[in-house]
Design an enzyme around this catalytic site. Structure first.
Site, PDB file in Angstrom:
ATOM      1  N   GLY A 530       0.815  -1.213   0.000  1.00  0.00           N
ATOM      2  CA  GLY A 530       0.000   0.000   0.000  1.00  0.00           C
ATOM      3  C   GLY A 530       0.843   1.255   0.000  1.00  0.00           C
ATOM      4  N   GLY A 532       0.437   5.513   1.170  1.00  0.00           N
ATOM      5  CA  GLY A 532      -0.377   6.554   1.770  1.00  0.00           C
ATOM      6  C   GLY A 532       0.204   7.927   1.501  1.00  0.00           C
ATOM      7  N   GLY A 535       3.999   7.929   2.827  1.00  0.00           N
ATOM      8  CA  GLY A 535       4.994   6.974   2.391  1.00  0.00           C
ATOM      9  C   GLY A 535       4.379   5.669   1.928  1.00  0.00           C
ATOM     10  N   ASP A 647      -7.861  12.890   8.686  1.00  0.00           N
ATOM     11  CA  ASP A 647      -8.074  12.123   7.454  1.00  0.00           C
ATOM     12  C   ASP A 647      -8.804  10.820   7.762  1.00  0.00           C
ATOM     13  OD1 ASP A 647      -8.027  11.698   4.768  1.00  0.00           O
ATOM     14  OD2 ASP A 647      -5.971  10.968   4.684  1.00  0.00           O
TER      15      ASP A 647
END
Length: 735
Positions: A530, A532, A535, A647
């Site tokens: 993944g 984000g 990073g 967020d």
């Protein structure tokens, strides 16, 4: 239910009736009338269809020679219902070939090919060759055989029973995984005489472990340590020895484990029919702790495997759980290995490897009484492998007899029978007993300390010297305490929150990793799971391969990357909650800044809501919502330093193996100190989830930002769609 033989007999009888004439009352022969003949012919066709269906193999998705799989694309072949999958699954720093339950979120592997071999890299191919062999082909090097039969395989199939099979040209099975079990059997599978199940080394390491379940040729089902397959080492059995040489272990679809002989007669029911609602799935596994268990599970993606039966309730029963010279004891019902006095662990990181002496006095050379002490372990028993036994003697006499015998390194004394058994090292199969009727007398070196210098057994000191020494020591303690208090006050005045030369706080109790350690743990940062805002996240393995973690490498191009890293250290080091993703450690070497988190096996909430084939039910969504709310409440009101996430969205909510939701990336948000309630921030969140006044205006961030985002996400959880989805028409893009 009829079997195949019954159907054949019925067909033969019907054919005889159809082909033989019938005599009427006048004695003349006449055939059945057309209507009756048609009915019999119809019945004959139906039974023929049943017979053919029964004889036919349940072959779905037939795999033809030349078919192949690769780890990174078409990684598995499914059974007809999609219940089981055969192919590549992720293991360690690579992949293995095996069979697993595909319809449940929790990866449960039931069979592994070549389980002791190292993982495969991502550039290999699994191939059913034109020569009828199942092989793994690397780009370079020799091919690795997975399955091979005495005949050429014309096809293969993953069956709904969990059995992967190879067929010949006549559609007969010539090889099947059911004949080569690893640690698990499934409903419909038989453990044949002379065959065995071997436990995994650990929950994350599927190589052969310490324990064995053997279906013996004498009809007895027995559990042993792998390295001690002898009668004295058995720690559980069905006591069915003498039942015959063709007894098999079976598991049926009702969750019943039973033994059956060659004539299909029941030898013993090991378990009764499981009383589980719905249509559960079952498996029987010898676990890494050495206990044979029957598991059940429903198809609810958040359910875990439930134990229906186990061969033992005491987790210290499996002999060999702890290594030589160590014994097993229960702490909160979990087994723990301990060393007796005079011994240390061989490896502190792997305490089950056993213990060794921490002295080097030889019992046959040091015969002086000052060379040895005896220590007692109450209620600890060992494997009875005595080279000498003495009966009807008191405990002190047993101790004396062991001292005089230079070959005796320990003695096992049974209180009730007054039996003394002399033992040599190493001691095996140590276990704490509840009876209190056993005492272990350990002969340990008293002459040498850890540095090898002589200890004095008795020390006489003048009383006056002792008093003076004590007063001097007390004075020194007072002076030291005064200095420490003075220095502590100075530090408090200067502010304990100051950073050191690297910008890290000194009181963080997280583990510090080197960059090389994390590079090795992630296989040179190849397993990307993944990315984000701050990073990229990689999957890694630490603690000698026993723990899977998520490692976030913060981007070097972020202007405030180092400051955000320091915020992460200061905040998460003192932030702990069951609904927050736990930070385990960090690395800060120059421009390399990395964070080590616990690994969340079930991905993000976004995967569950928008990407999963198995939608979450209402109860599951309510539980997820409450988990998120508790985490946000902790960040806003309960932790030492108030944190605003900024967020909150499904991609930042991760799910553990129990279906519990945890908030991620909260440590990268702007911190709100008590005297900075009007702080502005550059973190603006994700469009569609952040309040308009913070997205369009330069307004101060408050906890209301997270509350708004939580409300948007709540709508997404209810509706199972994104708040902003560009795939819809213009009027329907916003939820």
């Amino acid at each position: 239910m009829y079997n195949i033989k019954d159907y054949k007999n019925i067909l033969i009888q019907i054919r005889m009736v159809c082909l033989s004439p019938e005599r009427d009352t006048q004695g003349s022969e006449s055939f059945y009338q057309p209507k009756m003949a048609f009915m019999i012919l119809f019945l004959l066709l139906c039974l023929s269809f049943i017979l053919n269906t029964t004889n036919a193999q349940p072959r779905n998705s037939i795999i033809r020679p030349g078919s192949s799989l690769s780890p990174n694309s078409n990684s598995h072949w499914l059974s007809e219902s999609g219940q089981f999958a055969f192919g590549f699954y992720r293991y360690g720093n690579g992949f293995s070939v095996g069979i697993w339950f595909e319809k449940i979120q929790q990866k449960t592997v039931v069979w592994t090919a070549n389980r002791d071999d190292p993982p495969f890299s991502s550039d290999v191919t699994l191939l059913l060759s034109t020569k009828g062999r199942l092989i793994v082909q690397p780009k370079q090097g020799q091919e690795i055989l997975i399955a091979s039969a005495s005949q050429l395989a014309s096809s293969a199939s993953m069956l709904d029973s969990g059995n992967f099979v190879l067929f010949n040209s006549s559609s007969a099975i010539i090889w099947q995984t059911f004949d080569f079990p690893t640690d698990t059997i499934l409903p419909g599978q038989h453990l044949l005489p002379g065959h065995s199940l071997v436990s995994n080394a650990s929950e994350t390491n599927h190589t052969r472990g310490k324990f064995l379940l053997v279906m013996q040729t004498d009809g007895n089902l027995v559990q042993y340590p792998v390295d001690s397959i002898e009668l004295e080492a058995a720690y559980w059995n069905t006591k069915t020895y003498g039942a015959g040489d063709n007894v098999t272990l079976n598991l049926d679809s009702n969750g019943t484990l039973y033994l059956l002989n060659a004539t299909a007669l029941l030898v013993q029911n090991i378990t009764e029919k499981a009383s589980v609602s719905g249509k559960p799935i079952y498996r029987a596994t010898i676990d890494a702790d050495g206990i044979f268990r029957l598991y059940s599970r429903s198809f609810n993606q958040f359910d875990n495997w439930s134990i229906q039966w186990s061969s033992s309730e005491n987790k210290c029963d499996p002999k060999g759980f702890c290594g030589v010279n160590s014994y097993c004891t229960l702490m909160d019902r979990d087994p723990v290995c301990q060393c007796p006095p005079g011994f240390d662990f061989i490896d502190q990181g792997q305490k089950d490897l056993g213990c060794h002496k921490n002295y080097n006095v030889d019992a046959c050379t040091g015969k002086s009484e000052q060379m040895f002490d005896f220590d007692e372990l109450i209620s600890v028993s060992w494997e009875v492998d005595a080279y000498s036994s003495l009966s009807s003697i008191p405990k002190d006499a047993c101790r004396e007899e062991c001292f005089r015998d230079c070959n005796c390194e320990a003695a096992l004394y049974q209180i009730e029978s007054q039996l003394c058994k002399k033992l040599k090292l190493p001691l095996r199969f140590g276990k704490r007993e509840l009876s209190g009727q056993v005492i272990t007398l350990l002969k340990i070196g008293a002459a040498l300390d850890r540095g090898g210098e002589r200890k004095q057994k008795e020390l006489r000191v003048d009383v006056l010297i002792i008093i003076i020494s004590c007063l001097t020591l007390a004075f020194l303690v007072v002076v030291c305490c005064s200095v420490l208090v003075y220095r502590h006050r100075n530090v408090r005045k200067k502010g304990i929150s100051n950073l050191d030369s690297n910008g890290l706080v000194e009181d963080v109790t997280l583990r510090s990793f080197t960059y090389e350690e994390l590079k090795h743990a992630t296989n040179n940062f190849t397993d990307n799971i993944g990315k984000g805002a701050f990073g990229t996240v990689f999957r890694g393995v630490i603690s000698n391969g026993s723990r899977i973690v998520a490692i976030k490498r913060l981007d070097k191009v972020v202007a405030e990357g180092e400051r955000e890293f320091n915020n992460e250290m200061k905040t998460i080091g003192n932030t702990h909650h069951k609904n927050l993703v736990q930070l385990l450690g960090y690395c800060h070497e120059g421009s390399n800044m990395l964070l080590v988190y616990e690994y969340m096996r079930n991905g993000s909430l976004a995967d569950f809501l928008f990407g999963s084939r198995l939608k979450t039910d209402w109860e599951g969504r309510i539980a997820i919502t409450l988990n998120i709310a508790r985490g946000i409440l902790y960040l806003h009101e309960e932790c030492e330093t108030q944190i605003i996430h900024c967020d909150i969205k499904p991609e930042n909510i991760l799910m553990d193996e129990k279906g519990c939701a945890k908030i991620a990336d909260f440590g990268l948000a702007k911190l709100l100190m008590p005297n900075q309630t009007k702080t502005y921030t550059g973190i603006r969140g994700t469009r569609g989830h952040v309040a308009p006044e913070w997205w369009h205006q330069n307004s101060p961030i408050t906890v209301k930002a997270d509350v708004y985002s939580f409300g948007i996400m709540l709508l997404e959880i209810i509706c199972c769609r994104r708040s902003l989805d560009m795939m819809f028409q213009t009027m329907k893009q916003y939820l």
